[in-house]
Design a protein around this motif. Structure first.
Motif, PDB file in Angstrom:
ATOM      1  N   ALA A 199       0.926  -1.342  -0.311  1.00 14.37           N
ATOM      2  CA  ALA A 199      -0.073  -0.558  -0.469  1.00 14.37           C
ATOM      3  C   ALA A 199       1.222   1.314  -0.543  1.00 14.37           C
ATOM      4  O   ALA A 199       0.663   2.502  -0.955  1.00 14.37           O
ATOM      5  CB  ALA A 199      -1.203   0.167   1.505  1.00 14.37           C
ATOM      6  N   ASN A 200       1.865   1.141   0.747  1.00 13.44           N
ATOM      7  CA  ASN A 200       2.704   2.646   0.803  1.00 13.44           C
ATOM      8  C   ASN A 200       3.334   2.986  -0.443  1.00 13.44           C
ATOM      9  O   ASN A 200       3.532   3.620  -0.876  1.00 13.44           O
ATOM     10  CB  ASN A 200       3.879   2.172   1.689  1.00 13.44           C
ATOM     11  CG  ASN A 200       3.538   2.246   3.288  1.00 13.44           C
ATOM     12  OD1 ASN A 200       2.610   3.364   3.329  1.00 13.44           O
ATOM     13  ND2 ASN A 200       3.497   1.284   4.212  1.00 13.44           N
ATOM     14  N   HIS A 211      -5.675  -1.222   1.639  1.00 17.37           N
ATOM     15  CA  HIS A 211      -6.046  -1.626   3.466  1.00 17.37           C
ATOM     16  C   HIS A 211      -4.717  -0.891   3.702  1.00 17.37           C
ATOM     17  O   HIS A 211      -3.589  -1.400   3.555  1.00 17.37           O
ATOM     18  CB  HIS A 211      -6.392  -3.176   3.559  1.00 17.37           C
ATOM     19  CG  HIS A 211      -5.547  -4.009   2.815  1.00 17.37           C
ATOM     20  ND1 HIS A 211      -4.856  -4.194   1.814  1.00 17.37           N
ATOM     21  CD2 HIS A 211      -4.518  -4.476   3.372  1.00 17.37           C
ATOM     22  CE1 HIS A 211      -3.524  -5.480   2.239  1.00 17.37           C
ATOM     23  NE2 HIS A 211      -3.727  -5.309   3.419  1.00 17.37           N
ATOM     24  N   GLU A 212      -5.112  -0.562   5.813  1.00 17.50           N
ATOM     25  CA  GLU A 212      -4.329  -0.382   6.607  1.00 17.50           C
ATOM     26  C   GLU A 212      -4.769  -1.826   7.369  1.00 17.50           C
ATOM     27  O   GLU A 212      -5.320  -1.001   7.987  1.00 17.50           O
ATOM     28  CB  GLU A 212      -4.764   0.830   6.707  1.00 17.50           C
ATOM     29  CG  GLU A 212      -3.438   1.663   8.122  1.00 17.50           C
ATOM     30  CD  GLU A 212      -3.769   3.183   8.563  1.00 17.50           C
ATOM     31  OE1 GLU A 212      -2.509   3.777   8.245  1.00 17.50           O
ATOM     32  OE2 GLU A 212      -5.247   3.142   8.576  1.00 17.50           O
ATOM     33  N   CYS A 236      -1.063  -0.664  12.520  1.00 16.19           N
ATOM     34  CA  CYS A 236       0.397  -0.361  11.982  1.00 16.19           C
ATOM     35  C   CYS A 236      -0.307   0.293  10.383  1.00 16.19           C
ATOM     36  O   CYS A 236      -0.115   0.714   9.673  1.00 16.19           O
ATOM     37  CB  CYS A 236       0.681  -1.766  10.700  1.00 16.19           C
ATOM     38  SG  CYS A 236       0.620  -2.606  11.932  1.00 16.19           S
ATOM     39  N   PRO A 237       0.194   2.401  11.049  1.00 18.25           N
ATOM     40  CA  PRO A 237      -0.304   3.016   9.805  1.00 18.25           C
ATOM     41  C   PRO A 237       0.386   2.986   9.034  1.00 18.25           C
ATOM     42  O   PRO A 237       1.228   2.709   9.022  1.00 18.25           O
ATOM     43  CB  PRO A 237       0.197   4.440  11.286  1.00 18.25           C
ATOM     44  CG  PRO A 237      -0.051   3.615  12.352  1.00 18.25           C
ATOM     45  CD  PRO A 237       0.426   1.996  12.365  1.00 18.25           C
ATOM     46  N   LEU A 238      -0.869   3.663   7.698  1.00 17.43           N
ATOM     47  CA  LEU A 238       0.652   3.247   6.577  1.00 17.43           C
ATOM     48  C   LEU A 238       1.485   4.671   6.573  1.00 17.43           C
ATOM     49  O   LEU A 238       1.099   5.865   6.937  1.00 17.43           O
ATOM     50  CB  LEU A 238      -0.487   3.547   5.654  1.00 17.43           C
ATOM     51  CG  LEU A 238      -1.358   2.238   5.092  1.00 17.43           C
ATOM     52  CD1 LEU A 238      -2.455   2.769   3.882  1.00 17.43           C
ATOM     53  CD2 LEU A 238      -1.025   1.111   4.921  1.00 17.43           C
ATOM     54  N   ASP A 297       2.277  -4.550   3.191  1.00 15.71           N
ATOM     55  CA  ASP A 297       2.831  -3.404   4.213  1.00 15.71           C
ATOM     56  C   ASP A 297       1.718  -4.081   5.325  1.00 15.71           C
ATOM     57  O   ASP A 297       0.469  -3.444   5.621  1.00 15.71           O
ATOM     58  CB  ASP A 297       2.636  -2.356   4.111  1.00 15.71           C
ATOM     59  CG  ASP A 297       3.547  -1.849   2.559  1.00 15.71           C
ATOM     60  OD1 ASP A 297       4.831  -2.263   3.294  1.00 15.71           O
ATOM     61  OD2 ASP A 297       2.891  -1.611   2.044  1.00 15.71           O
ATOM     62  N   GLY A 298       2.673  -4.482   7.016  1.00 13.01           N
ATOM     63  CA  GLY A 298       1.857  -4.161   8.030  1.00 13.01           C
ATOM     64  C   GLY A 298       1.067  -5.235   8.763  1.00 13.01           C
ATOM     65  O   GLY A 298       0.535  -5.929   9.709  1.00 13.01           O
ATOM     66  N   VAL A 333      -8.838  -4.403   8.769  1.00 14.29           N
ATOM     67  CA  VAL A 333      -7.664  -3.557   8.427  1.00 14.29           C
ATOM     68  C   VAL A 333      -9.051  -2.418   7.692  1.00 14.29           C
ATOM     69  O   VAL A 333     -10.336  -2.541   7.985  1.00 14.29           O
ATOM     70  CB  VAL A 333      -7.102  -4.365   6.866  1.00 14.29           C
ATOM     71  CG1 VAL A 333      -6.425  -4.931   7.532  1.00 14.29           C
ATOM     72  CG2 VAL A 333      -8.564  -4.469   5.695  1.00 14.29           C
ATOM     73  N   ARG A 334      -8.545  -0.812   6.920  1.00 15.07           N
ATOM     74  CA  ARG A 334      -9.044   0.349   7.348  1.00 15.07           C
ATOM     75  C   ARG A 334      -9.402   0.102   5.429  1.00 15.07           C
ATOM     76  O   ARG A 334      -8.525  -0.381   4.764  1.00 15.07           O
ATOM     77  CB  ARG A 334      -8.796   1.659   7.377  1.00 15.07           C
ATOM     78  CG  ARG A 334      -9.766   2.087   9.034  1.00 15.07           C
ATOM     79  CD  ARG A 334      -9.238   2.635   8.852  1.00 15.07           C
ATOM     80  NE  ARG A 334      -8.433   3.586   8.761  1.00 15.07           N
ATOM     81  CZ  ARG A 334      -8.146   5.032   8.679  1.00 15.07           C
ATOM     82  NH1 ARG A 334      -8.856   5.863   8.524  1.00 15.07           N
ATOM     83  NH2 ARG A 334      -6.450   5.821   8.597  1.00 15.07           N
TER      84      ARG A 334
END
Length: 326
Positions: free
Chosen positions: A130-131, A148-149, A153-155, A205-206, A267-268
């Motif tokens: 995502a990053n 998705h985040e 674990c913030p992006l 990521d995360g 996730v968000r």
């Protein structure tokens, strides 16, 4: 040797992912090849750019200085290539460049966008990171990115991007073999999976950090396999592993999908874009994504039942957005 853009791109990838292994996967090269390239760059500059630690690679002071100059150069070169290809492609018609992490809403989203914007050249770039997609939006290589985040674990969101939240908290389900003892229940407790092998893709990521946090909180320490989720599917089907999965995942004859008790993994779902004169188009893009996600969610029986139990607003009929002005 002279420094080239590909060298700078490699340095940025190592810094962004935190490891040579992840950077190699992102760049589509082998890890030994990237390690050799990094060693040659450091020898040319005369000092290490990264310190190798147990948890990965961290830029040295010299590395940070080089990266501060390399990032804008890489971004400008990427933008130049994108703009040149668009100009060479022809007529200068409208473009819509979409980025996304894996989602079962993608097919329905693209179908709706092509119906809404028949004269628009719509492209899709899918990435596990995502990053990386957000950096492409910030660099002008993509117009929007659906990502998705992982909870907790913030992006790393570049400055200046606009954000729309599609789903504030999407639960992550668990996939297992159909004959797994836990598959007999409608909802699975983490403790029932304490002795299973868990599979996770560390390049997402995360993903690993989020899963590790949840497992530790539950007081369980199962064996963990690292690999991509395409490989995971074959292992899950024969009972060699279990793995987190999106709730929109459809069950197979050899695989069951179940929600976890208490929904500890989540996730968000987010849509990022660059602010500009196309705000009305981006609103329509968001509306079509919402409708496509709702369609995918209701198609998955386990998720539809979860949505009903939790009285989710997704069950309400979506209102189509108006067509953007030509």
């Amino acid at each position: 040797m002279e420094l080239e853009v590909r060298h700078l791109r490699a340095l940025c990838a190592i810094a962004d992912t935190g490891s040579v292994h992840k950077a190699a996967r992102q760049l589509g090269v082998s890890q030994p090849s990237l390690t050799t390239q990094l060693r040659r760059i450091e020898n040319f500059l005369g000092a290490p750019l990264f310190s190798r630690e147990r948890t990965g690679c961290r830029p040295t002071p010299l590395g940070r200085a080089v990266l501060s100059r390399a990032r804008p150069l890489v971004a400008e070169m990427s933008a130049l290539v994108v703009e040149a290809k668009a100009a060479a492609a022809g007529a200068g018609g409208p473009l819509l460049r979409i980025g996304s992490t894996a989602s079962r809403a993608l097919a329905g989203w693209l179908r709706r966008l092509r119906q809404r914007l028949p004269g628009t050249d719509i492209s899709l770039h899918v990435d596990v990171s995502a990053n990386a997609l957000l950096r492409m939006v910030a660099a002008g290589q993509l117009d929007v990115a659906f990502v998705h985040e992982v909870e907790g674990c913030p992006l790393l969101v570049p400055h200046g991007l606009s954000l729309r939240v599609l789903v504030e908290r999407e639960p992550q389900f668990i996939s297992m073999a159909c004959d797994h003892p836990a598959a007999a229940a409608a909802v699975v407790d983490l403790a029932e999976l304490a002795h299973d092998r868990w599979m996770v893709d560390p390049t997402v990521d995360g993903e690993w950090d989020g899963l590790r946090r949840v497992l530790c909180a539950a007081g369980i320490d199962p064996p963990v396999l690292h690999g991509d989720y395409h490989t995971a599917a074959s292992l899950i089907a024969v009972g060699e592993a279990v793995a987190p999965c999106q709730p929109t995942s459809l069950p197979r004859d050899d695989m069951a999908v179940r929600p976890l008790s208490g929904d500890p993994l989540a996730v968000r779902l987010l849509l990022f874009s660059r602010p500009g004169p196309s705000a009305e188009l981006h609103e329509a893009v968001y509306a079509d994504l919402t409708a496509a996600y709702r369609e995918a969610a209701l198609r998955a029986v386990e998720y539809r039942q979860w949505l009903m139990r939790n009285k989710s607003p997704l069950l309400a009929t979506a209102t189509p957005a108006p067509l953007p002005a030509a």
